[in-house]
Motif scaffolding. Structure first.
Motif, short mmCIF file in Angstrom:
data_model
loop_
_atom_site.label_atom_id
_atom_site.label_comp_id
_atom_site.label_asym_id
_atom_site.label_seq_id
_atom_site.Cartn_x
_atom_site.Cartn_y
_atom_site.Cartn_z
N TYR A 106 0.85 -1.19 0.00
CA TYR A 106 0.00 0.00 0.00
C TYR A 106 0.89 1.24 0.00
O TYR A 106 1.17 1.85 1.04
CB TYR A 106 -0.94 -0.01 1.21
N VAL A 107 1.31 1.64 -1.19
CA VAL A 107 2.26 2.73 -1.39
C VAL A 107 1.59 3.83 -2.19
O VAL A 107 0.89 3.56 -3.18
CB VAL A 107 3.52 2.21 -2.13
N MET A 108 1.79 5.05 -1.81
CA MET A 108 1.15 6.17 -2.48
C MET A 108 1.58 6.32 -3.93
O MET A 108 2.76 6.11 -4.27
CB MET A 108 1.46 7.49 -1.74
N GLY A 109 0.65 6.72 -4.76
CA GLY A 109 0.98 7.05 -6.14
C GLY A 109 1.85 8.29 -6.24
O GLY A 109 2.46 8.53 -7.28
N TYR A 110 1.92 9.08 -5.17
CA TYR A 110 2.75 10.29 -5.16
C TYR A 110 4.24 9.97 -5.03
O TYR A 110 5.07 10.83 -5.30
CB TYR A 110 2.35 11.19 -3.98
N ASP A 111 4.59 8.76 -4.59
CA ASP A 111 5.99 8.44 -4.34
C ASP A 111 6.78 8.44 -5.65
O ASP A 111 6.35 7.85 -6.65
CB ASP A 111 6.11 7.09 -3.65
N THR A 112 7.95 9.06 -5.62
CA THR A 112 8.76 9.15 -6.83
C THR A 112 9.46 7.85 -7.15
O THR A 112 9.75 7.57 -8.32
CB THR A 112 9.81 10.27 -6.71
N ARG A 113 9.76 7.05 -6.12
CA ARG A 113 10.47 5.78 -6.32
C ARG A 113 9.73 4.69 -5.53
O ARG A 113 10.20 4.27 -4.47
CB ARG A 113 11.91 5.90 -5.83
N PRO A 114 8.60 4.21 -6.03
CA PRO A 114 7.78 3.30 -5.23
C PRO A 114 8.47 1.98 -4.88
O PRO A 114 8.21 1.43 -3.80
CB PRO A 114 6.55 3.07 -6.12
N LEU A 115 9.32 1.47 -5.75
CA LEU A 115 10.01 0.22 -5.42
C LEU A 115 11.00 0.44 -4.27
O LEU A 115 11.20 -0.45 -3.44
CB LEU A 115 10.73 -0.34 -6.65
N LEU A 116 11.60 1.61 -4.22
CA LEU A 116 12.48 1.94 -3.10
C LEU A 116 11.66 2.12 -1.82
O LEU A 116 12.08 1.71 -0.74
CB LEU A 116 13.29 3.19 -3.41
#
Length: 286
Positions: free
Chosen positions: A224-234
């Motif tokens: 459950y990671v925000m779509g705003y994150d620039t590097r979601p895999l990180l």
């Protein structure tokens, strides 16, 4: 040391953006959306009184933007930073330090205000030092296309122009055990470059200001990671390590963006790390 929750104002954000690739049928259970697909969001800051220092962690959106700007965010409720400070007997001029987890507008907008004749901008905390870190500052003042709508020059440059801007020191690792603010700081890069996550020791407990690493209790499951994150895999890697440490060390997590839950703890389950208990801030202080 004394700690105070400072409610800087509630607003709404698109639920899909807040949960990325997770289907609405799942995230809607914990963060129910309205007819416009918007979910409740808080701007909950933290005031740390320690000796002769009064440290405010994050400042919310502020109130200097246009009605059109605020129209995108559906502000609701009657919270304000000034009223929240007043509740505990403080005024913004009492603040000695403003620690900014990162420089997106909903975390730092309250740091800067219009000047008296509305011809320009000035620090809203005239006696405070503003703390960020050099890597994040450079990232923010030279924004990428994805984040430039969140890094507003009117929120940033007046800090530097006033001479009130300082940078937190870093070492080679992701964690500084004691910063210039006398609390630990975890640096994470998934949401944005060098977001800072304060770790505060209080009466034998560790309170972690979760910022945008863990916005709400609905974001506890690892994917459950925000779509705003620039590097979601990180973010996934950083979050997995953080959740594991939170369980092992029984961290109390201060939730900046959860409009309905202030503090929580976590536990390991057969499904992974999940919510253990929810506390009001008053219960945490007991």
């Amino acid at each position: 040391m004394k700690l105070y929750p400072i409610e800087a104002g509630n607003f709404k954000l698109d639920g899909g953006a807040m949960f990325g690739v997770v289907p609405k049928s799942l995230w809607n259970r914990t963060n129910p959306a309205d007819a416009n697909n918007m979910i409740d969001i808080a701007a909950r800051c933290l005031l740390v009184e320690e000796g002769d220092r009064l440290i405010l962690i994050d400042t919310g959106m502020g109130n200097k933007q246009s009605d059109k700007f605020f129209g995108y965010y559906y502000r609701w409720g009657d919270h304000s930073l000034d009223n929240s400070l007043k509740k505990y007997g403080f005024h913004r001029d009492d603040i000695t330090d403003v620690f900014l987890t990162h420089l997106h507008f909903d975390h730092c907008g309250g740091s800067i205000q219009w000047n008296k004749d509305r011809t320009g901008y000035e620090p809203a905390f005239k006696n405070a030092t503003f703390w960020t870190n050099e890597d994040h500052w450079n990232w923010a003042i030279h924004p990428n296309e994805r984040e430039k709508a969140s890094f507003l020059s009117e929120n940033l440059l007046p800090m530097q122009e006033s001479g009130q801007l300082q940078f937190v020191s870093r070492n080679n690792g992701p964690y500084v055990s004691k910063s210039e603010l006398d609390f630990g700081v975890l640096f994470v890069d998934g949401h944005t470059e060098k977001q800072m996550i304060p770790h505060i020791d209080y009466n034998g407990k560790t309170l972690v200001f979760a910022a945008d690493l863990l916005p709400t209790v609905g974001h506890i499951p690892l994917p459950y990671v925000m779509g705003y994150d620039t590097r979601p895999l990180l973010t996934l890697k950083e979050k997995a390590l953080f959740l594991d440490n939170a369980v092992k060390n029984n961290y109390y997590l201060f939730l900046e963006h959860d409009a309905h839950n202030q503090v929580c703890t976590l536990q390991e389950t057969e499904k992974g790390v999940r919510l253990k208990e929810i506390y009001t801030f008053a219960q945490f202080l007991e």
